[in-house]
Design a protein around this motif. Structure first.
Motif, PDB file in Angstrom:
ATOM      1  N   SER A 112       0.818  -1.204   0.000  1.00  0.00           N
ATOM      2  CA  SER A 112       0.000   0.000   0.000  1.00  0.00           C
ATOM      3  C   SER A 112       0.861   1.268   0.000  1.00  0.00           C
ATOM      4  O   SER A 112       0.354   2.355   0.187  1.00  0.00           O
ATOM      5  CB  SER A 112      -0.895  -0.015   1.223  1.00  0.00           C
ATOM      6  OG  SER A 112      -0.127  -0.274   2.361  1.00  0.00           O
ATOM      7  N   SER A 115       1.268   5.076  -2.477  1.00  0.00           N
ATOM      8  CA  SER A 115       0.601   6.366  -2.519  1.00  0.00           C
ATOM      9  C   SER A 115       1.622   7.500  -2.584  1.00  0.00           C
ATOM     10  O   SER A 115       2.740   7.392  -2.097  1.00  0.00           O
ATOM     11  CB  SER A 115      -0.301   6.534  -1.306  1.00  0.00           C
ATOM     12  OG  SER A 115       0.486   6.843  -0.207  1.00  0.00           O
ATOM     13  N   GLU A 160      -0.801   0.370   5.913  1.00  0.00           N
ATOM     14  CA  GLU A 160      -2.117   0.220   6.511  1.00  0.00           C
ATOM     15  C   GLU A 160      -2.332  -1.186   7.047  1.00  0.00           C
ATOM     16  O   GLU A 160      -1.862  -2.156   6.467  1.00  0.00           O
ATOM     17  CB  GLU A 160      -3.201   0.490   5.454  1.00  0.00           C
ATOM     18  CG  GLU A 160      -3.299   1.947   5.064  1.00  0.00           C
ATOM     19  CD  GLU A 160      -4.134   2.071   3.808  1.00  0.00           C
ATOM     20  OE1 GLU A 160      -5.185   1.423   3.743  1.00  0.00           O
ATOM     21  OE2 GLU A 160      -3.694   2.794   2.895  1.00  0.00           O
ATOM     22  N   ARG A 161      -3.066  -1.284   8.116  1.00  0.00           N
ATOM     23  CA  ARG A 161      -3.459  -2.568   8.691  1.00  0.00           C
ATOM     24  C   ARG A 161      -2.277  -3.513   8.867  1.00  0.00           C
ATOM     25  O   ARG A 161      -2.327  -4.665   8.537  1.00  0.00           O
ATOM     26  CB  ARG A 161      -4.531  -3.230   7.840  1.00  0.00           C
ATOM     27  CG  ARG A 161      -5.878  -2.563   8.003  1.00  0.00           C
ATOM     28  CD  ARG A 161      -6.938  -3.305   7.223  1.00  0.00           C
ATOM     29  NE  ARG A 161      -6.840  -3.104   5.796  1.00  0.00           N
ATOM     30  CZ  ARG A 161      -7.262  -1.975   5.188  1.00  0.00           C
ATOM     31  NH1 ARG A 161      -7.786  -1.008   5.863  1.00  0.00           N
ATOM     32  NH2 ARG A 161      -7.151  -1.872   3.888  1.00  0.00           N
ATOM     33  N   ASP A 162      -1.166  -2.973   9.349  1.00  0.00           N
ATOM     34  CA  ASP A 162      -0.017  -3.808   9.648  1.00  0.00           C
ATOM     35  C   ASP A 162       0.315  -3.582  11.123  1.00  0.00           C
ATOM     36  O   ASP A 162       0.681  -2.483  11.523  1.00  0.00           O
ATOM     37  CB  ASP A 162       1.165  -3.413   8.745  1.00  0.00           C
ATOM     38  CG  ASP A 162       2.383  -4.291   8.994  1.00  0.00           C
ATOM     39  OD1 ASP A 162       2.566  -4.718  10.149  1.00  0.00           O
ATOM     40  OD2 ASP A 162       3.134  -4.544   8.050  1.00  0.00           O
ATOM     41  N   THR A 166       2.246  -0.354  12.942  1.00  0.00           N
ATOM     42  CA  THR A 166       1.515   0.538  13.834  1.00  0.00           C
ATOM     43  C   THR A 166       2.183   0.594  15.196  1.00  0.00           C
ATOM     44  O   THR A 166       2.371   1.667  15.777  1.00  0.00           O
ATOM     45  CB  THR A 166       0.064   0.040  13.990  1.00  0.00           C
ATOM     46  OG1 THR A 166      -0.430  -0.247  12.686  1.00  0.00           O
ATOM     47  CG2 THR A 166      -0.804   1.080  14.649  1.00  0.00           C
TER      48      THR A 166
END
Lengths: 509, 498
Positions: A112, A115, A160-162, A166
């Protein structure tokens, strides 16, 4: 430090071309990104344009550097001299290589991280480093440090969503918040003692007035917290392994070099600029006997020892390199602790060498992750025997690892030689630090050689396929070859780099 | 062209193997036979050049100045900021070592013919190793010396670790760690010397150390760095491991050349740079030598593994070198350096011999052989010669060097020498006992089919065997090379200055 020419805002602008260019480019790219469609061709365009921007910034930097004299701009906020130009070039080179790594790595382009904001944040981060290196004012120092830190927090947690990322970002943020708070307190104490934020005024005040020893000592310790956190020195290093492991590998590589270079530069500017007098080429401590060099020497000894001992037990390659980078921060602190003129030369030299060899090592980690989807050390088992590419990667990695250990004929050895020389030059009060560094070198051989042993000495587990990708990797291999050549050449003939180091050391005159 | 070679002969000797190694990288890895032949050819070049050096070496010159004692000198500025120079040259001390090295390397390439795993890498590393070794013996700049000293480590580490026996990983890292501990200590001393005396030039550092503080500390740091390499008694444990695990040719290089660097370093650096401390520590060195002789011999006697036996015999023989060096008499010093040369040849033979039997029987258990003399007569003859040379039989080369050492040492240390001399008896005991167990007695059925030495093996052992005999009868050519240089070094010690 002679009173430099102080320029007003308008006159200052032309000495700030790289920073201005970078800021304008960030804004322009941000605007462009609004028109971005979902698709991978776009991201390639943005990576390429970012690489171009950094390249131009490097040339602008060289151009302003060639422009000549040391100047203090914006009424004493920033100081542009050979020292800041050279360290800024190191930071820009780290960013450049980061972008190249990220551009070619499947880990970043495939996840991801495609971006646009990621690239913009990296450029903002770079901007923070550039300002940090040339700060000559406590406020400017603090602001640029925060710019650097905040962008780093976001970049760390960008995936994201790791969970790991995080966790890493939160840890980084919490440690960073505390450290910078403590540092701000230290800076305010210093302001209270001397009545100024300007390095030059503080220096003059300290050299001509007696000040409260304990207050000065406390403020120095507090400032050390902020800067120790930036370069991951003991006891502010705890965030480092988690962040390194959790971040995408190219960003880990960047973190291990760029901010470290900026942090070291800032520390030199602060300690050498404020607490040392250098009349007639002789460097003297003017703090009135608060023994801050001993403090840093102790910090250095603990940092390298803890980094190396912890690295011995790691099973994850990124964590191992994280602890190894803590150890290297400890080595670099030797130069600061030496408080000699040669120390600046040594730190600059070591940083350049460290940039080359550490980024080289990380590029290997990136490629191995792309090919085999593993970043444990066991994943390197028998790498040398997996076809020609495996042999190539393993040989290159060996060069970097032995260079990191500090074994001739690689550049890492010369770097370590410089650091030891700087400590010895200070005289017998710091001989013990040289001995600690030497013992650490031997310890570090054990874990670096363990990787080499795994790659070469075991013929590898069955069933691991040879790397599939041949095409498309050539660019990475070319970069690897260049970094290896640099590692070897700087280990054999390093006179030109030494000259630059000498020029950098001129900032204290 | 001949002029060019004459002027740059040492540079050529040092770097031709390196260029050979780099050129080898361009050869496709599957062409094994070509790689072997090419590397053999490359190692022949330094051998030929060393013969040229032997012919042209001025044997009468003494001193430690370019053009006098130092010959074939080349000096170019390298890093001006630190006044480091690329400074190479040889005197009577190093010339025999350079020749030894040039001789042993082609022999080792011959002995590595049966390597078939990672052939290209193996020969690449081997040639790199030769560059490192030659560099150590030729370097006259302390920093350059250190670089070569370390450069040698890496190939050795890989050669043991990749092509070694079952416990290769342990042996390789142990070798590496031990040597690195020594070399970092040396590095500290180098830096300290540089900061106080402002030079890395060995010719300027000679006897200029008397103004330093911490001289005793420096001496011991250097001594331990070299003692690890020799290896002296408490620092020796890496050696048996490394030897047992290393492939034959690597064992040969390790024993024949790398061990000599330890004693060479002490003579070149401790002796000339800190002569006063050396004189004070003479008895300690003699005791170290004595311990090595007796301890090494006793350990050798207890071994069941033939290679380990040879490894311990190396430790014992290096003890003679130490003892002779510590005597500060002309006989003792000449004997010591001659013993370095002789031991290089004899131990190379012994390891080659071990390699021959290992290739055939695939084990090295001394006790399980017996009566091999009838199955392999030529092999038996060479082995008898080598072991007799090792035990110091008159008429063979090491007799002369050991006698010189004992004569020299006896003048200074009666008791130590008397104790050391018993080592000769222990050595004779284990050598003869080994020969008896392997070659005499009843031939085991399963070994009756073993073939005798092939041409390649004969070719590698023959030159060494000839030298053993020739130098045993007529040692003059080699002794003559070193005499005046050693007299000069001895003079520095005894007079406490030049």
């Amino acid at each position: 430090m002679q009173s430099p020419e102080v320029l007003n805002n308008v006159e200052s602008l032309r000495y700030l071309m790289p920073e201005i260019f970078l800021s304008v480019s960030i804004i322009a790219l941000l605007l462009l990104s609004f028109f971005r469609r979902e698709g991978s061709s776009d991201i390639r365009f943005f990576y390429l344009s970012a690489i171009c921007v950094i390249t131009v910034a490097i040339f602008l930097e060289l151009f302003t550097y060639a422009g000549g004299q040391a100047v203090t701009i914006f009424y004493g906020m920033l100081r542009q001299d050979a020292f800041s130009h050279l360290f800024k070039l190191i930071c820009l080179a780290a960013t450049f290589l980061f972008l190249v790594f990220a551009f070619t790595s499947r880990e970043t382009t495939g996840r991801s991280l495609r971006s646009m904001e990621y690239i913009l944040l990296i450029m903002a981060n770079t901007l923070g480093m550039l300002f940090l290196v040339s700060s000559a004012n406590l406020l400017m120092l603090y602001l640029s440090l925060e710019l650097l830190s905040f962008t780093s927090y976001i970049l760390t947690g960008f995936v994201e969503r790791d969970d790991k990322a995080t966790e890493a970002a939160v840890k980084y943020l919490l440690y960073g918040g505390i450290a910078s708070g403590v540092m701000a307190y230290g800076l305010s104490l210093l302001y209270g003692i001397t009545g100024s934020l300007d390095y030059f005024v503080i220096y003059n005040y300290l050299s001509s007035n007696a000040v409260s020893q304990s207050l000065l000592y406390v403020s120095v310790i507090f400032v050390l917290a902020g800067f120790g956190y930036k370069i991951a020195a003991f006891p502010f290093h705890l965030w480092c392994p988690d962040v390194y492991e959790g971040s995408p590998t190219p960003f880990t590589a960047f973190l291990s070099v760029g901010p470290k270079a900026a942090g070291i530069a800032m520390a030199f500017r602060f300690f050498y600029g404020i607490l040392l007098s250098h009349e007639g080429g002789e460097v003297l401590d003017i703090s009135g006997g608060i023994e801050w060099p001993i403090l840093i020497a102790i910090m250095s000894a603990f940092t390298m020892t803890i980094g190396n001992l912890a690295a011995l037990q790691q099973v994850n390659m990124k964590r191992l390199l994280a602890y190894s980078s803590i150890a290297h921060a400890g080595y670099m602190l030797m130069a600061l602790a030496s408080h000699t003129r040669f120390g600046i030369n040594a730190a600059f030299f070591y940083l350049v060498v460290y940039l080359v060899m550490n980024l080289g090592a990380f590029l290997i980690v990136i490629i191995v992750y792309d090919e085999y989807h593993t970043d444990t050390i066991d994943g390197y088992d028998g790498l040398a025997w997996r076809g020609r590419q495996g042999a190539f990667l393993a040989s290159m990695f060996t060069v970097y690892l032995f260079s990191l250990t500090g074994i001739p004929p690689f550049a890492g050895f010369i770097g370590k030689f410089y650091l030891l020389l700087s400590v010895f030059k200070q005289g017998s009060s710091l001989y013990w630090l040289a001995v600690v560094a030497i013992v650490n070198t031997v310890i570090s051989l054990y874990y670096y050689a363990r990787i080499v042993k795994l790659m070469f000495f075991s013929s590898g587990r069955k069933g691991i396929p040879h790397p599939a990708g041949g095409a498309g990797r050539y660019f990475q291999y070319a970069v690897l070859t260049c970094l290896t050549l640099a590692t070897v050449i700087l280990g054999i003939y390093w006179a030109p780099l030494d000259n630059f180091g000498k020029i950098a050391a001129g900032f204290i005159d | 062209m001949p002029e060019f070679i004459g002027e740059h002969i040492l540079t050529l000797i040092i770097f031709i193997p390196l260029f050979g190694a780099l050129a080898l990288l361009a050869v496709p890895g599957e062409r094994h036979e070509f790689i072997r032949r090419a590397s053999f050819a490359v190692t022949l070049v330094p051998l030929v050049l060393s013969v040229f050096i032997f012919m042209n070496f001025d044997r009468g010159a003494s001193g430690f100045v370019s053009g006098e004692g130092l010959q074939f000198v080349e000096k170019y500025s390298w890093i001006e900021q630190f006044s480091m120079n690329y400074f190479v040259g040889i005197d009577g001390l190093s010339v025999s070592m350079v020749m030894l090295c040039a001789l042993i390397c082609p022999v080792c390439i011959l002995a590595s013919w049966n390597i078939d795993k990672g052939v290209k890498g193996y020969f690449f590393l081997f040639l790199l190793l030769e560059t490192g070794m030659m560099g150590v013996f030729c370097a006259l700049d302390f920093f350059l010396f250190f670089i070569f000293w370390e450069v040698m480590l890496l190939p050795m580490y890989f050669l043991i670790g990749i092509w070694g026996g079952p416990r290769k990983e342990y042996a390789a890292i142990k070798f590496f760690l031990y040597t690195l501990v020594g070399s970092v200590m040396m590095l500290l001393v180098i830096i300290y010397f540089y900061l106080t005396l402002h030079t890395f030039d060995m010719t300027e550092l000679v006897a200029s150390g008397s103004s330093l503080n911490y001289r005793m500390l420096c001496w011991w740091a250097l001594f331990i760095a070299f003692a690890i390499k020799i290896p002296l008694f408490p620092f020796h444990t890496w050696l048996p491991d490394a030897h047992v695990e290393a492939p034959t040719a690597v064992s040969v290089v390790l024993a024949a050349i790398l061990l000599k660097m330890g004693t060479y370093g002490i003579l070149r650096i401790n002796y000339t740079m800190l002569p006063d401390i050396t004189l004070q520590m003479a008895t300690a060195m003699a005791v170290f030598g004595m311990i090595n002789i007796i301890y090494g011999a006793l350990c050798a006697m207890a071994q069941r593994d033939l290679k380990k036996l040879v490894a311990y015999s190396s430790i014992s023989h290096m003890g003679y070198v130490m003892l002779g060096m510590a005597s500060f008499t002309a006989e003792g010093l000449n004997g010591a350096v001659f013993q370095m040369f002789n031991h290089g040849i004899i131990t190379a033979m012994l390891f080659l011999i071990v390699g021959v039997i290992y290739d055939r029987a695939h084990h090295r258990e001394i006790d399980s052989f017996g009566g091999l003399a009838s199955a392999m007569p030529n092999y038996a003859a060479v082995t008898f010669l080598a072991f007799f040379a090792a035990l110091g039989l008159p008429g063979l080369n090491s007799f002369i060097s050991e006698v010189l050492v004992l004569i020299g040492a006896f003048q200074k240390y009666r008791l130590i020498t008397a104790v050391s001399a018993t080592g000769v008896i222990i050595t004779a005991a284990y050598c003869l006992w080994t020969l008896q167990r392997i070659f005499l007695g009843k031939l085991d059925e399963k070994y009756s089919m073993l073939s005798d030495m092939n041409t390649r093996e004969t070719l590698s052992l023959l030159p060494l065997a000839l030298l053993v005999v020739i130098l045993g009868v007529y040692p003059h050519p080699v002794l003559n090379l070193m005499q005046s240089a050693l007299g000069f070094i001895n003079g520095i010690i005894l007079k406490g200055g030049i």
